[in-house]
Write an enzyme that holds these catalytic residues in place. Structure first.
Site, PDB file in Angstrom:
ATOM      1  N   LYS A 184     -14.031  66.479  23.359  1.00  0.00           N
ATOM      2  CA  LYS A 184     -13.440  65.326  22.659  1.00  0.00           C
ATOM      3  C   LYS A 184     -12.437  64.597  23.569  1.00  0.00           C
ATOM      4  CE  LYS A 184     -11.715  62.794  19.251  1.00  0.00           C
ATOM      5  NZ  LYS A 184     -12.410  61.644  18.724  1.00  0.00           N
ATOM      6  N   LYS A 259      -2.302  59.288  22.161  1.00  0.00           N
ATOM      7  CA  LYS A 259      -2.205  60.748  21.959  1.00  0.00           C
ATOM      8  C   LYS A 259      -3.345  61.462  22.692  1.00  0.00           C
ATOM      9  CE  LYS A 259      -3.793  62.445  18.030  1.00  0.00           C
ATOM     10  NZ  LYS A 259      -4.779  63.507  17.866  1.00  0.00           N
TER      11      LYS A 259
END
Ligand code: NAD
Length: 320
Positions: A184, A259
């Site tokens: 991811k 993030k």
């Protein structure tokens, strides 16, 4: 055999629609036990299926009442509080034999700590990292991509695939623990850089007097082709349904890209992978996240952040 009991912790933008889809997998007699720090989300979710949903007082109660528990919270600190929270965390329940699936996108270090803590205290319990891609639309449509931190022949793979199938359309076992998160973070690092590169290249073209729609078509047929160019083009008006054409509303918030990009840069440092563009890419997303004109907007807002010409159409008309 009694019906399996499910649990879901974190009913936000992603978790709520995922949990709605998970309801479809309940067998007769089964229940979905839910918890969120927001009472508003809990009350709303209860209305989805009054007989099937049980609102719990915390992560501990969800874990006690469920066999398979999903977690979907924003960051590593929230995952820590869900699992390690004193008195009310998952690890304060007796969780022998239970299966936990964390779908949050967090740092691999936290994920490994939770995995090890569960395995050390309850060797028969399992914990998986299973971050997703596909955004809130994919979550609602049940078409998410799951990057599952396990091997193809994992002992729970059939159960996991069956459940994840209700929420997603592609499920990739990534080869071992924490590699779902690795996949991811690598994906978002790459797509974050492509968005910056596409924005910069489009900006050069526009400032040279070129129609960015035409430039985008040329990219599609050439080596600059990408999903960002074809479907999520950062220049307003190039892809009519992309967030860029709707004042960058909807899509994947720039703060979330900051993030994930930052987590990828951290991971690179941890594993000793040299990055040429990491620090400068991260600075773009950090600064765009603080910029009033960009904050809370889709991450492809980097085109606006770099001063890209959003009124290119009018200028082209005047030129011709
Ligand atoms: P969100 O902020 O909308 O939802 C998070 C939910 O977790 C909130 O309802 C919050 O109240 C709850 N929560 C926080 N701490 C909690 C705790 N200790 N116990 C119980 N509940 C708690 O976030 P989101 O957009 O749903 O994202 C969740 C995760 O999915 C993030 O890691 C994000 O990076 C990832 N993700 C998001 C998207 C997207 O498009 N939004 C896409 C892919 C992945």
């Amino acid at each position: 055999m009694p019906a399996k009991m499910f649990g879901f912790i974190g009913l936000g933008v992603m978790g709520y629609p995922m949990a709605v889809n998970l309801l479809k997998k309940l067998e007769d007699g089964g229940k979905l036990h839910v918890y969120d720090v927001s009472n508003h989300d809990l009350a709303k979710f209860k209305q989805e299926a009054l007989d099937l949903v049980m609102v719990c007082s915390g992560a501990r109660e969800v874990s006690e009442r469920s066999d398979i528990i999903f977690t979907m919270v924003p960051e590593g600190s929230h995952v820590r509080s869900v699992y390690f929270g004193e008195g009310n965390g998952v690890l304060s329940a007796a969780i022998d034999g239970k299966v936990f699936v964390d779908c949050s996108t967090i740092d691999t270090k936290t994920s490994i700590e939770v995995h090890d803590a569960i395995r050390n205290k309850y060797p028969t319990a399992s914990f998986y990292d299973a971050p997703v891609s596909g955004g809130s639309l994919g979550a609602a449509a049940g078409t998410l991509t799951f990057m599952l931190g396990c091997k193809e022949d994992d002992v729970n793979i059939l159960v996991l695939k069956d459940l994840l199938d209700s929420m997603g359309s592609s499920i990739f076992p990534c080869g071992g623990f924490s590699l779902g998160l690795t996949a991811k973070l690598c994906n978002n690092y790459c797509s974050g850089l492509i968005a910056i590169a596409t924005s910069e290249a489009m900006n050069i073209g526009i400032k040279s007097g070129m129609d960015p729609s035409l430039l985008s078509k040329i990219f599609t047929a050439s080596t600059a082709q990408s999903t960002i160019n074809d479907k999520w083009n950062p220049v307003p008006g190039v892809c009519p349904s992309a967030p860029a054409s709707k004042d960058y509303r909807g899509g994947f918030k720039v703060q979330l890209m900051k993030k994930d990009f930052g987590l990828a840069v951290q991971t690179a440092k941890r594993v000793g992978a040299r990055l040429c563009l990491g620090e400068s890419g991260l600075a773009v997303y950090e600064q765009a996240s603080e910029d009033e004109a960009c904050r809370d907007r889709d991450s492809r807002v980097v085109f606006r952040y770099m001063g890209g010409d959003e009124d290119w159409k009018e200028k082209l008309v005047h030129q011709s």
